[in-house]
Design a protein around this motif. Structure first.
Motif, PDB file in Angstrom:
ATOM      1  N   ASP A   1      -3.882  -2.739   4.737  1.00 18.07           N
ATOM      2  CA  ASP A   1      -4.065  -1.337   4.342  1.00 18.07           C
ATOM      3  C   ASP A   1      -4.257  -1.192   2.831  1.00 18.07           C
ATOM      4  O   ASP A   1      -4.223  -0.107   2.288  1.00 18.07           O
ATOM      5  CB  ASP A   1      -2.867  -0.503   4.802  1.00 18.07           C
ATOM      6  CG  ASP A   1      -1.554  -1.149   4.418  1.00 18.07           C
ATOM      7  OD1 ASP A   1      -1.585  -2.267   3.870  1.00 18.07           O
ATOM      8  OD2 ASP A   1      -0.502  -0.544   4.667  1.00 18.07           O
TER       9      ASP A   1
ATOM     10  N   MET B   1      -6.731  -1.392   0.107  1.00 15.66           N
ATOM     11  CA  MET B   1      -8.183  -1.439  -0.101  1.00 15.66           C
ATOM     12  C   MET B   1      -8.513  -1.006  -1.531  1.00 15.66           C
ATOM     13  O   MET B   1      -7.837  -0.145  -2.081  1.00 15.66           O
ATOM     14  CB  MET B   1      -8.877  -0.469   0.874  1.00 15.66           C
ATOM     15  CG  MET B   1      -8.723  -0.877   2.313  1.00 15.66           C
ATOM     16  SD  MET B   1      -9.736  -2.305   2.650  1.00 15.66           S
ATOM     17  CE  MET B   1      -8.874  -3.016   4.019  1.00 15.66           C
TER      18      MET B   1
ATOM     19  N   ALA C   1       0.837  -1.209   0.000  1.00 11.22           N
ATOM     20  CA  ALA C   1       0.000   0.000   0.000  1.00 11.22           C
ATOM     21  C   ALA C   1       0.868   1.252   0.000  1.00 11.22           C
ATOM     22  O   ALA C   1       0.582   2.223  -0.698  1.00 11.22           O
ATOM     23  CB  ALA C   1      -0.920  -0.025   1.210  1.00 11.22           C
TER      24      ALA C   1
ATOM     25  N   ASN D   1      -8.796   2.944  -2.272  1.00  8.88           N
ATOM     26  CA  ASN D   1      -7.681   3.858  -2.479  1.00  8.88           C
ATOM     27  C   ASN D   1      -6.577   3.258  -3.352  1.00  8.88           C
ATOM     28  O   ASN D   1      -5.442   3.693  -3.330  1.00  8.88           O
ATOM     29  CB  ASN D   1      -7.124   4.374  -1.135  1.00  8.88           C
ATOM     30  CG  ASN D   1      -6.813   3.230  -0.182  1.00  8.88           C
ATOM     31  OD1 ASN D   1      -6.710   2.089  -0.609  1.00  8.88           O
ATOM     32  ND2 ASN D   1      -6.653   3.545   1.082  1.00  8.88           N
TER      33      ASN D   1
ATOM     34  N   GLU E   1       0.976   4.064  -2.827  1.00  8.53           N
ATOM     35  CA  GLU E   1       0.673   5.456  -2.493  1.00  8.53           C
ATOM     36  C   GLU E   1       1.727   6.392  -3.109  1.00  8.53           C
ATOM     37  O   GLU E   1       1.407   7.403  -3.730  1.00  8.53           O
ATOM     38  CB  GLU E   1       0.655   5.582  -0.970  1.00  8.53           C
ATOM     39  CG  GLU E   1       0.152   6.895  -0.457  1.00  8.53           C
ATOM     40  CD  GLU E   1       0.334   6.992   1.063  1.00  8.53           C
ATOM     41  OE1 GLU E   1       0.725   5.980   1.694  1.00  8.53           O
ATOM     42  OE2 GLU E   1       0.105   8.090   1.599  1.00  8.53           O
TER      43      GLU E   1
END
Ligand SMILES: *[C@@H]1O[C@H](CO)[C@@H](O)[C@H](O)[C@H]1NC(C)=O
Ligand SMILES: *[C@@H]1O[C@H](CO)[C@@H](O)[C@H](O)[C@H]1NC(C)=O
Ligand SMILES: *[C@@H]1O[C@H](CO)[C@@H](O)[C@H](O)[C@H]1NC(C)=O
Ligand SMILES: *[C@@H]1O[C@H](CO)[C@@H](O)[C@H](O)[C@H]1NC(C)=O
Length: 498
Positions: A128, A130, A99, A133, A103
């Motif tokens: 984290d 998902m 994640a 996002n 990001e």
């Protein structure tokens, strides 16, 4: 609790611990890479819950590959000043979560993230990570493929991700189904044979012909509500402990599985070996100083064979090519033994135990997702290894059948398995209506697999199997007007009938 022998209950708890059916879901995708010399496809692994990939190469967008495979991409400082606009990034696996990498990749303007893995590929997942996002596709790629890619051309490479067409039917589920129903039939048949044998002895005894051995006393479990509650509480405790201390307790389970399945195999094969005409070779016992009563040599050979089979599994358990076959064989012996040993004399006992197992299964599959941080059920995490676990071990209490990836036999050599927990196989079944129990069991299991395919999420198999079995048996008993006898059956009373 009386005759509910604690040791048997403990082993049984271990047998029914894992109840999850799991169809192999091969989240493989193809990465098409184009250089100015040639084009090549590589196998990558993605997570269909996170990223939706096109299935047609013509609609897939091509992005320039940017090779940062020496960089983990965990700090904002890792992003170059100009970012990575309109590129598909290659970054190194490890040091931080998927994640976090995603990001930062999105932040830099990338349109895809390929995580280069030295270890075997896994489906990218994490607490984290998902769908909400995750705006760019994320996939894992093997390191050797990234090295291979550099031969495709000088200058820049272009790449597109395409989901692999799923095969129309998952044959491994059918094999698992046959394995489970076969085990239940064999186990029930064996336990039926034992019942007949015991009845004969009991009747003889009533006729005044000799006494029953202490060892051969009634071998059944009288399940009262309190026994069932204790049993299911024990089961839940083990499962929760396993969830929190997976990395340590998984080894305990592996060793217990080896011992219990070797024992199970021994007991399964014993009747066969007993029938072999080997009685002639008996070693003289008098010449040995300490052993006056030596066990028969063929039994020692059998025990050694069973133990070495379990040991072979232990040594080669990580070999995906064939260790699963041995695990299935050992598991089958183990379940057969459990079905045979845990004999519940009446319908009342079955109803109580099955109801509590039903609650256990539904709770750990459907309710625990609301309690865990990652939103995944405890049962699923135990069956597929918790995401925060650093261990490479899988719990052995499952039947495993590899899926054949007919669509891509050479490119994606990773193995994925359809699985079924022993807990869905070693169930107590009312023995009187054996045929009906088996049929309703098969129907329940089939419903489970249908539900799995429709809902694409872990299913508590007992949610389907238990009502099927209990309803069928109740209906049959009602039709035959045998319900009260069935309810508290004491099958050893009717000597005259046999
Ligand atoms: C994605 O969302 C989850 C939960 O909503 C959150 O915990 C996680 O930090 C988010 N991840 C990123 C990379 O933003
Ligand atoms: C990417 O970089 C690694 C080392 O940094 C190298 O081994 C590999 O060949 C490169 N791959 C491509 C496609 O450029
Ligand atoms: C790269 O992959 C192709 C196709 O899989 C294969 O034929 C070739 O030998 C590989 N090259 C290297 C250096 O691994
Ligand atoms: C590939 O590109 C490199 C540099 O960009 C160039 O030198 C080479 O001639 C090209 N090869 C072909 C077959 O176009």
């Amino acid at each position: 609790m009386g005759s509910a022998r604690p040791s048997l209950l403990c082993v049984y708890a271990f047998a029914v611990l894992s109840t999850l059916p799991f169809p192999a879901d091969a989240d493989f995708a193809l990465l098409n890479v184009q250089g100015n010399y040639s084009i090549q496809s590589y196998c990558v692994m993605y997570n269909h819950m996170l990223s939706h990939l096109p299935t047609d190469l013509h609609t897939a967008h091509m992005y320039q590959l940017q090779n940062l495979s020496w960089l983990e991409l965990c700090e904002p400082g890792d992003i170059p000043a100009r970012g990575f606009p309109n590129t598909m990034l290659l970054v190194k696996r490890g040091k931080c979560t998927f994640a976090r990498k995603a990001e930062l990749a999105v932040h830099g303007g990338a349109h895809g993230l390929l995580v280069v893995s030295h270890d075997p590929l896994v489906t990218p997942s994490g607490s984290d990570l998902m769908p909400d996002n995750m705006s760019i596709p994320l996939a894992l790629i093997r390191q050797q493929d990234v090295i291979n890619m550099s031969q495709l051309g000088k200058g820049s490479l272009w790449a597109a991700l395409v989901a692999m067409p799923k095969s129309t039917f998952n044959w491994s589920v059918l094999i698992i189904f046959a394995l489970a129903v076969g085990t239940v039939v064999l186990g029930g048949y064996w336990s039926g044979l034992c019942d007949v044998e015991m009845k004969k002895r009991k009747c003889k005894q009533e006729d005044g012909e000799g006494k029953l051995d202490n060892k051969e006393k009634e071998d059944t479990l009288d399940i009262s509500t309190s026994t069932a509650v204790i049993f299911v509480l024990m089961l839940s405790t083990i499962l929760v402990l396993l969830y929190f201390f997976y990395d340590y307790l998984v080894y305990v389970l592996i060793v217990l599985f080896c011992l219990a399945s070797a024992m199970g195999l021994y007991k399964c094969l014993l009747p066969l070996v007993d029938r072999l005409p080997l009685k002639t070779c008996i070693i003289s016992t008098t010449s040995l100083p300490f052993m006056h009563k030596l066990p028969q040599p063929q039994l020692i050979v059998l025990a050694a064979a069973c133990l070495s089979l379990a040991a072979t599994w232990f040594v080669f358990r990580h070999d995906d090519r064939w260790a699963w076959a041995l695990q299935d064989l050992l598991g089958m012996a183990f379940c057969l033994n459990m079905i045979q040993a845990v004999r519940i004399p009446n319908f009342k006992g079955c109803l109580i135990l099955l109801s509590f197992l039903f609650i256990y299964d539904v709770f750990f599959v459907f309710i625990t997702p609301f309690l865990t941080k990652s939103g995944e059920s405890i049962m699923t995490q135990i069956a597929t290894r918790p995401s925060n676990s650093t261990s490479k071990e899988m719990i052995p209490l499952l039947f495993k059948i590899p899926t054949l990836h007919l669509s891509s036999p050479t490119l994606c050599q990773g193995f994925t398995f359809s699985m079924l927990g022993f807990g869905d196989v070693g169930l107590p079944a009312p023995k009187i209506y054996f045929i009906f129990s088996v049929i309703s069991y098969a129907v329940g299991l089939m419903l489970t697999f249908v539900a799995l395919m429709l809902m694409q999420m872990g299913q508590p198999a007992l949610l389907y199997i238990v009502p099927c079995m209990l309803l069928t048996c109740t209906i049959v008993a009602c039709i035959r007007r045998e319900l009260s006898m069935f309810w508290s059956n004491t099958k050893f009373t009717a000597c005259a009938q046999h």
